[in-house]
Design a protein around this motif. Sequence first.
Motif, short mmCIF file in Angstrom:
data_model
loop_
_atom_site.label_atom_id
_atom_site.label_comp_id
_atom_site.label_asym_id
_atom_site.label_seq_id
_atom_site.Cartn_x
_atom_site.Cartn_y
_atom_site.Cartn_z
N GLY A 52 -5.81 -3.77 -5.59
CA GLY A 52 -4.93 -4.05 -6.71
C GLY A 52 -4.27 -2.79 -7.21
O GLY A 52 -4.62 -1.67 -6.80
N ASP A 53 -3.32 -2.95 -8.11
CA ASP A 53 -2.64 -1.80 -8.73
C ASP A 53 -3.37 -1.46 -10.02
O ASP A 53 -3.06 -1.96 -11.09
N TYR B 235 0.79 -1.23 0.00
CA TYR B 235 0.00 0.00 0.00
C TYR B 235 0.83 1.28 0.00
O TYR B 235 0.28 2.38 -0.11
N ASN B 236 2.16 1.17 0.13
CA ASN B 236 2.99 2.38 0.10
C ASN B 236 4.07 2.33 -0.99
O ASN B 236 4.88 3.25 -1.10
N GLY C 258 2.66 0.63 -9.17
CA GLY C 258 3.32 -0.26 -8.24
C GLY C 258 2.78 -0.20 -6.83
O GLY C 258 3.35 -0.83 -5.92
N ILE C 259 1.71 0.52 -6.62
CA ILE C 259 1.12 0.66 -5.29
C ILE C 259 -0.27 0.04 -5.27
O ILE C 259 -1.09 0.30 -6.16
N THR C 260 -0.54 -0.78 -4.26
CA THR C 260 -1.85 -1.39 -4.12
C THR C 260 -2.88 -0.34 -3.74
O THR C 260 -2.67 0.43 -2.79
N GLN C 261 -3.96 -0.30 -4.47
CA GLN C 261 -5.04 0.64 -4.16
C GLN C 261 -6.20 -0.07 -3.47
O GLN C 261 -6.52 -1.23 -3.77
N GLY D 167 0.77 3.34 5.26
CA GLY D 167 0.54 3.11 3.84
C GLY D 167 -0.49 4.08 3.31
O GLY D 167 -1.51 3.67 2.75
N GLY D 168 -0.27 5.37 3.54
CA GLY D 168 -1.26 6.34 3.09
C GLY D 168 -2.34 6.55 4.13
O GLY D 168 -3.41 7.07 3.83
#
Length: 385
Positions: free
Chosen positions: A255-256, A214-215, A261-264, A238-239
């Motif tokens: 997912g990204d 997440y980051n 490259g960051i999981t949303q 992570g945000g």
Amino acid sequence: MRWLASLTLTLLVVGLGLAGSLPSPPVANACSGYSGCTEWAWERWHVVNGTPDLPCNLGYARYWAENAQADGLPVGSSAAPRSVAVFPPGTFYGPGGQYRYTDPTWGHVAFVESVNPDGTFVTSSCWATPCPPADSPQGVFTFNPDSRIRFIYPQTTPTPTPAPNPAVAGDYNGDGITDIAVWRPSTGEWYIPVLGGTPIQLGQSGDVPVPGDYNGDGITQIAVWRPSTGVWYIYGGGGGATTQLGQSGDVPVPGDYNGDGITQVAVWRPSTGVRYIYGGATTQLGQSGDVPLNGLLDRAVVSRAPSAPAMGSDFNGDGVTDIGVWRPSTGEWWFPWLGTTPIQYGLPGDVPVPGYWRSPTVADIGVWRPSTGEWWFPWLGTTPI
């Protein structure tokens, strides 16, 4: 209600003692009046499906589909295991040029035991009265797909959905290798061997584990989503330690989605088919009863290359998590780039098992068939595992 092989019609008639006449049709509106193929199909349905939802008032074989539909049962044109195939009068073919005649007056019904990946389906049927017990297949014959055939499906056919899975593999130390891990729902504890023997506490009973990067530091973070509140809890930030997105009934699908490259954080709402991405756009794909694909894949124990999307399902190799759903009722795989033409692979009752089976960067579709214990993948052709 019998099949009459074309080349041995006379012998069959004499051998079955019919004196050249058609058998008497079953008595409509009474299960006790069914005979031959209708008797077998009705009994076999209840033996295999264990459900009482096939009515007793379906009448003659050729009318079963329309009468079942009028009684509220699902009816369609695709063969499915545990369904009843309804044949009108005519000739129907199987592999290798084999064929069967249906009764020229009453048609025929048969129970579908299984369906092959090429669309051919295996039926069992009673050839002559009195019928044997329906506890095992009789009169087995394989048919080719035919638009004239209709199928009656059980109302209680379960919709395959991803089972809660406390196994939450990920790269928890940043070495590029997938690490084994377990999340214990009863206590909210995460057991990750590469991080030592002391469990990490995050989550509670009823939460859904949603680990991801997440980051963007290349390391999987533990995280949970709480359906009752729609809150995402991400260990170490992570945000933001918590993020609100979703509601009860949603399915978490992190997912990204933009390739950074960051999981949303994201959820899919089965009631509307809409996917909500935190800080991103909403997308509509799917309908009630569908299964979101990356929601399945994110729980798979797989290794990914650094270019693969963060905790997501990339089915076309572009490095971005793809939006897609599996439709259990039809065995269809839906992706936005396919438009209105889905990929047909699988049968009602199958369980989707997408994964990075052959490549660390491109995910493959596949199904597991509970009725046979077989694993089917497109590249295997007609030979399952």
